[in-house]
Scaffold this active site. Structure first.
Site, PDB file in Angstrom:
ATOM      1  N   LYS A 119       1.001  -1.256   0.105  1.00 19.65           N
ATOM      2  CA  LYS A 119      -0.138   0.094  -0.184  1.00 19.65           C
ATOM      3  C   LYS A 119       0.842   1.300  -0.042  1.00 19.65           C
ATOM      4  CE  LYS A 119      -2.481   2.162   3.891  1.00 19.65           C
ATOM      5  NZ  LYS A 119      -3.458   1.614   4.978  1.00 19.65           N
ATOM      6  N   SER A 150     -10.999   3.821   8.597  1.00 18.87           N
ATOM      7  CA  SER A 150     -11.407   5.193   8.842  1.00 18.87           C
ATOM      8  C   SER A 150     -12.290   5.651   7.608  1.00 18.87           C
ATOM      9  CB  SER A 150     -10.069   6.067   9.067  1.00 18.87           C
ATOM     10  OG  SER A 150     -10.740   7.305   9.448  1.00 18.87           O
TER      11      SER A 150
HETATM   12  C1  R5P Z   1      -3.004   2.419   8.640  1.00 13.87           C
HETATM   13  O1  R5P Z   1      -1.813   2.154   9.119  1.00 13.87           O
HETATM   14  C2  R5P Z   1      -4.007   1.459   9.295  1.00 13.87           C
HETATM   15  O2  R5P Z   1      -3.637   0.074   9.461  1.00 13.87           O
HETATM   16  C3  R5P Z   1      -5.037   1.425   8.311  1.00 13.87           C
HETATM   17  O3  R5P Z   1      -5.047   0.804   7.282  1.00 13.87           O
HETATM   18  C4  R5P Z   1      -5.832   2.882   8.233  1.00 13.87           C
HETATM   19  O4  R5P Z   1      -5.937   3.671   9.319  1.00 13.87           O
HETATM   20  C5  R5P Z   1      -6.981   2.921   7.334  1.00 13.87           C
HETATM   21  O5  R5P Z   1      -7.540   4.126   7.091  1.00 13.87           O
HETATM   22  P1  R5P Z   1      -8.762   4.343   5.963  1.00 13.87           P
HETATM   23  O6  R5P Z   1      -9.739   3.484   6.015  1.00 13.87           O
HETATM   24  O7  R5P Z   1      -8.637   5.887   6.205  1.00 13.87           O
HETATM   25  O8  R5P Z   1      -7.750   4.111   4.435  1.00 13.87           O
END
Ligand code: R5P
Length: 285
Positions: free
Chosen positions: A184, A214
């Protein structure tokens, strides 16, 4: 043993009390017209170890957690164990830029003013618990998540990045499925790109496992990549379902189903982490 449920986590606290065969006490929590929090535990005394279950996110929940700790101490609690199912501010674990607040440290230390033992669930960076003055435990939700998906026909468990692989492996082990990860790159707060990386998802029922959802950008990018790889179905699960803005609607368009645990209570928080918290605590009490 007495379990006190704050407003963010009442049903989880009730589950936990049941698992531990402990007394559940629902605290009386109201807000004054100016927004200040008022807390009262309507018991004569708490002559026992007390577990306070309350999130620290959003900010008003932190204030409630601190007041619940103090109310329990005022009633004579022997030991105060603070269970924070979703620990806010854990992602600001460093001063990334000069002049920034070290938010995670402030939150951990503040919770330690009136507590002997801090328990979190899949806290984003467990190292932050070293700032707590007493005992700490970070409980893994993966066994409960794996149990939930047992028998659901999942063939492949996928981590959206290498950092989340350990959690995906724990879930895959319970289910007896294959495991892999994507790579990612976050382009902005809401936009995430998955680097080209081959994953054998053809005709598989895939389950994406992350700690937090999130905005949903991470899961959306992972789900789209799995579809390109020919996955038969894509299900997403997280420990902490923040689902900011319209994340759930967004994810329902690219996933067959979305679930979270009950560290944050929401319309898809169907997986209780109470058994796992109870098993960690009962090993020590
Ligand atoms: C990031 O390091 C976390 O593990 C989650 O992948 C992240 O907080 C997800 O955020 P969102 O849903 O905004 O992509």
């Amino acid at each position: 043993m007495i379990v006190i449920g704050g407003t963010s986590s009442r049903s989880l606290a009730q589950d936990l009390a049941q698992e531990l065969d402990a007394k559940f006490v629902k605290a009386n929590v109201v807000r004054f017209p100016d927004g200040e929090c008022y807390v009262r535990i309507e018991e004569e005394e708490l002559d026992d170890d007390v577990i306070v279950v309350q999130n620290t996110h959003p900010d008003h929940n932190l204030v409630e957690a601190l007041l619940l700790q103090d109310a329990a101490a005022g009633l004579g609690a022997m030991k105060i164990i603070t269970v924070v199912p979703y620990f806010g501010y854990a992602r600001q674990d460093q001063r990334f830029k000069k002049g920034e607040a070290l938010s995670a440290k402030v939150m951990v230390k503040t919770l330690g003013i009136c507590s002997d033992h801090l328990v979190t669930v899949d806290v984003h960076k467990p190292i932050i618990l070293d700032w707590f003055k007493g005992k700490t435990d970070d409980v893994h939700a993966a066994p409960c998540v794996g149990e939930f998906f047992n028998g659901h026909g999942i063939d492949l468990v996928l981590a959206p990045d290498e950092g989340a692989l350990q959690r995906a492996m724990e879930v895959a082990k319970v289910i007896g499925a294959d495991v892999d990860y994507l790579e990612k790159t976050r382009l902005s707060g809401e936009v995430v790109r998955m680097a080209p990386k081959n994953v054998d998802a053809k005709d598989k029922n895939a389950l994406i496992v992350d700690d937090i959802i999130s905005t949903g950008g991470t899961i959306e990018a992972a789900a789209n990549q799995l579809k390109i790889f020919g996955a038969k179905s894509v299900t997403a699960v997280c420990t902490h379902g923040l689902f900011t803005k319209n994340a759930l609607d967004r994810l329902r368009k690219c996933c067959n189903a979305v679930y979270s645990t009950n560290t944050i209570e929401n319309e898809v928080s169907v997986i209780s982490v109470a058994p796992q918290i109870a098993s960690v605590l009962s090993g020590q009490l």
